[in-house]
Design a protein around this motif. Structure first.
Motif, PDB file in Angstrom:
ATOM      1  N   ASP A 241       2.993  -4.085  12.708  1.00 38.90           N
ATOM      2  CA  ASP A 241       3.665  -4.447  13.954  1.00 38.90           C
ATOM      3  C   ASP A 241       4.583  -5.625  13.639  1.00 38.90           C
ATOM      4  OD1 ASP A 241       4.426  -4.541  16.575  1.00 38.90           O
ATOM      5  OD2 ASP A 241       2.601  -5.556  17.275  1.00 38.90           O
ATOM      6  N   ASP A 242       5.670  -5.305  12.956  1.00 38.55           N
ATOM      7  CA  ASP A 242       6.621  -6.312  12.506  1.00 38.55           C
ATOM      8  C   ASP A 242       8.023  -5.724  12.623  1.00 38.55           C
ATOM      9  OD1 ASP A 242       6.883  -4.555  10.319  1.00 38.55           O
ATOM     10  OD2 ASP A 242       5.567  -5.745   9.043  1.00 38.55           O
ATOM     11  N   PRO A 243       9.038  -6.506  12.344  1.00 39.61           N
ATOM     12  CA  PRO A 243      10.403  -5.981  12.490  1.00 39.61           C
ATOM     13  C   PRO A 243      10.675  -4.734  11.636  1.00 39.61           C
ATOM     14  CG  PRO A 243      10.468  -8.362  12.386  1.00 39.61           C
ATOM     15  CD  PRO A 243       9.046  -7.958  12.080  1.00 39.61           C
ATOM     16  N   TYR A 244      10.138  -4.668  10.427  1.00 36.61           N
ATOM     17  CA  TYR A 244      10.340  -3.480   9.595  1.00 36.61           C
ATOM     18  C   TYR A 244       9.716  -2.257  10.259  1.00 36.61           C
ATOM     19  CZ  TYR A 244       9.976  -0.089   5.846  1.00 36.61           C
ATOM     20  OH  TYR A 244      10.055   1.066   5.100  1.00 36.61           O
ATOM     21  N   GLY A 245       8.462  -2.369  10.679  1.00 36.59           N
ATOM     22  CA  GLY A 245       7.769  -1.255  11.330  1.00 36.59           C
ATOM     23  C   GLY A 245       8.483  -0.818  12.592  1.00 36.59           C
ATOM     24  N   THR A 246       8.903  -1.792  13.385  1.00 37.73           N
ATOM     25  CA  THR A 246       9.614  -1.480  14.619  1.00 37.73           C
ATOM     26  C   THR A 246      10.927  -0.756  14.318  1.00 37.73           C
ATOM     27  OG1 THR A 246       8.606  -3.353  15.747  1.00 37.73           O
ATOM     28  CG2 THR A 246      10.660  -2.500  16.693  1.00 37.73           C
ATOM     29  N   GLY A 247      11.622  -1.196  13.279  1.00 34.26           N
ATOM     30  CA  GLY A 247      12.884  -0.553  12.911  1.00 34.26           C
ATOM     31  C   GLY A 247      12.695   0.891  12.483  1.00 34.26           C
TER      32      GLY A 247
ATOM     33  N   TRP B 174      10.333  15.234   9.727  1.00 32.88           N
ATOM     34  CA  TRP B 174      10.155  14.292  10.824  1.00 32.88           C
ATOM     35  C   TRP B 174       8.696  14.297  11.271  1.00 32.88           C
ATOM     36  CZ3 TRP B 174       8.533  14.227  15.872  1.00 32.88           C
ATOM     37  CH2 TRP B 174       8.893  13.123  16.637  1.00 32.88           C
ATOM     38  N   GLU B 175       8.117  15.489  11.429  1.00 27.62           N
ATOM     39  CA  GLU B 175       6.708  15.605  11.842  1.00 27.62           C
ATOM     40  C   GLU B 175       5.774  14.998  10.798  1.00 27.62           C
ATOM     41  OE1 GLU B 175       5.151  16.439  14.570  1.00 27.62           O
ATOM     42  OE2 GLU B 175       6.859  17.187  15.710  1.00 27.62           O
ATOM     43  N   LEU B 176       6.022  15.302   9.530  1.00 26.40           N
ATOM     44  CA  LEU B 176       5.193  14.708   8.468  1.00 26.40           C
ATOM     45  C   LEU B 176       5.261  13.181   8.531  1.00 26.40           C
ATOM     46  CD1 LEU B 176       6.003  17.004   5.417  1.00 26.40           C
ATOM     47  CD2 LEU B 176       3.754  16.682   6.477  1.00 26.40           C
ATOM     48  N   GLY B 177       6.464  12.677   8.649  1.00 27.31           N
ATOM     49  CA  GLY B 177       6.651  11.230   8.706  1.00 27.31           C
ATOM     50  C   GLY B 177       6.045  10.605   9.936  1.00 27.31           C
ATOM     51  N   ARG B 178       6.185  11.286  11.056  1.00 30.11           N
ATOM     52  CA  ARG B 178       5.609  10.772  12.301  1.00 30.11           C
ATOM     53  C   ARG B 178       4.109  10.560  12.147  1.00 30.11           C
ATOM     54  NH1 ARG B 178       5.220  13.929  17.974  1.00 30.11           N
ATOM     55  NH2 ARG B 178       4.346  12.210  19.157  1.00 30.11           N
ATOM     56  N   GLY B 179       3.472  11.443  11.392  1.00 32.52           N
ATOM     57  CA  GLY B 179       2.039  11.318  11.159  1.00 32.52           C
ATOM     58  C   GLY B 179       1.654  10.148  10.269  1.00 32.52           C
ATOM     59  N   THR B 180       2.650   9.514   9.640  1.00 34.44           N
ATOM     60  CA  THR B 180       2.370   8.372   8.755  1.00 34.44           C
ATOM     61  C   THR B 180       2.709   7.028   9.398  1.00 34.44           C
ATOM     62  OG1 THR B 180       4.557   8.315   7.683  1.00 34.44           O
ATOM     63  CG2 THR B 180       2.896   9.814   6.733  1.00 34.44           C
TER      64      THR B 180
ATOM     65  N   ALA C 267       0.881  -1.168   0.000  1.00 30.45           N
ATOM     66  CA  ALA C 267       0.000   0.000   0.000  1.00 30.45           C
ATOM     67  C   ALA C 267       0.921   1.221   0.000  1.00 30.45           C
ATOM     68  CB  ALA C 267      -0.907   0.014   1.226  1.00 30.45           C
ATOM     69  N   VAL C 268       0.625   2.171  -0.840  1.00 31.42           N
ATOM     70  CA  VAL C 268       1.507   3.335  -0.989  1.00 31.42           C
ATOM     71  C   VAL C 268       1.692   4.066   0.336  1.00 31.42           C
ATOM     72  CG1 VAL C 268       1.838   5.527  -2.193  1.00 31.42           C
ATOM     73  CG2 VAL C 268       0.912   3.564  -3.421  1.00 31.42           C
ATOM     74  N   ARG C 269       0.654   4.128   1.157  1.00 27.33           N
ATOM     75  CA  ARG C 269       0.777   4.845   2.430  1.00 27.33           C
ATOM     76  C   ARG C 269       1.892   4.259   3.298  1.00 27.33           C
ATOM     77  NH1 ARG C 269      -2.316   3.209   6.979  1.00 27.33           N
ATOM     78  NH2 ARG C 269      -3.012   1.076   6.738  1.00 27.33           N
ATOM     79  N   GLY C 270       2.213   3.004   3.103  1.00 28.98           N
ATOM     80  CA  GLY C 270       3.290   2.368   3.849  1.00 28.98           C
ATOM     81  C   GLY C 270       4.682   2.810   3.419  1.00 28.98           C
ATOM     82  N   PHE C 271       4.780   3.510   2.272  1.00 31.52           N
ATOM     83  CA  PHE C 271       6.074   3.991   1.793  1.00 31.52           C
ATOM     84  C   PHE C 271       6.496   5.276   2.512  1.00 31.52           C
ATOM     85  CE2 PHE C 271       5.875   2.201  -2.849  1.00 31.52           C
ATOM     86  CZ  PHE C 271       5.469   0.969  -2.369  1.00 31.52           C
ATOM     87  N   TYR C 272       5.502   6.063   2.936  1.00 29.13           N
ATOM     88  CA  TYR C 272       5.781   7.409   3.429  1.00 29.13           C
ATOM     89  C   TYR C 272       6.602   7.478   4.718  1.00 29.13           C
ATOM     90  CZ  TYR C 272       3.091   9.270  -0.385  1.00 29.13           C
ATOM     91  OH  TYR C 272       2.674   9.601  -1.646  1.00 29.13           O
ATOM     92  N   PRO C 273       6.429   6.571   5.673  1.00 30.87           N
ATOM     93  CA  PRO C 273       7.275   6.691   6.875  1.00 30.87           C
ATOM     94  C   PRO C 273       8.773   6.675   6.548  1.00 30.87           C
ATOM     95  CG  PRO C 273       5.434   5.231   7.315  1.00 30.87           C
ATOM     96  CD  PRO C 273       5.411   5.521   5.830  1.00 30.87           C
TER      97      PRO C 273
END
Length: 158
Positions: free
Chosen positions: A129-135, A117-123, A88-94
């Motif tokens: 909830d996996d190793p990629y997300g945690t990283g 940083w603020e823009l990214g934090r909002g994404t 999903a494209v929204r997953g690219f933004y962080p």
């Protein structure tokens, strides 16, 4: 369906991971020449994102990360899912905003870094909830420290 361009991007990424930054940069540059600035947004996003990682000059890194963000902005979920059903494209933004924030920090533009940083934090809610997300979340926390920002908690996804 096999995506030959994404396979070549992966080959370049493997060069980078193995320590051959120059070889990866050469591979990515040749591939960019082939697909062009108006090519498939998925190809441009992935390629520019990884090209930024092999740049030695922070200004070049920023330029490539901006290309990756622009490509993501024109990418659809449908196109991303043609490559991999779970994308999903929204997953690219962080990751894209994190990289831009770090680029601006390296260049001494702390206001732009904090804004990214603020823009990214909002994404961050787009991450699993996996190793990629945690990283990625841990990288945001580390960058917050380098930028002198307060983060609400170690995991500020929600």
């Amino acid at each position: 369906m096999t995506d030959d361009v994404m396979a070549e991007v992966h080959t370049g990424l493997q060069l980078h991971i193995s320590g051959d930054r120059a070889g990866a940069r050469e591979k990515f540059a040749a591939l960019w020449e082939r697909i062009g600035a108006d090519g498939d947004p998925l190809h441009r996003c992935a390629l520019a994102h990884y090209m930024a990682d092999v740049c030695d000059d922070p200004a070049d890194e920023l330029a490539w990360d901006l290309r990756a963000l622009a490509a993501a902005d024109s990418l659809t979920d449908e196109r991303a899912q043609e490559y991999h059903a779970t994308l999903a494209v929204r997953g690219f933004y962080p990751s894209l905003h994190l990289n831009l924030a770090e680029d601006y920090r390296k260049l001494g533009d702390h206001e732009a870094a904090k804004a990214q940083w603020e823009l990214g934090r909002g994404t961050l809610g787009a991450l699993g909830d996996d190793p990629y997300g945690t990283g990625i979340v841990e990288a945001y926390a580390a960058l917050a420290t380098r930028l002198g920002l307060e983060s609400d908690s170690p995991d500020f996804r929600g």
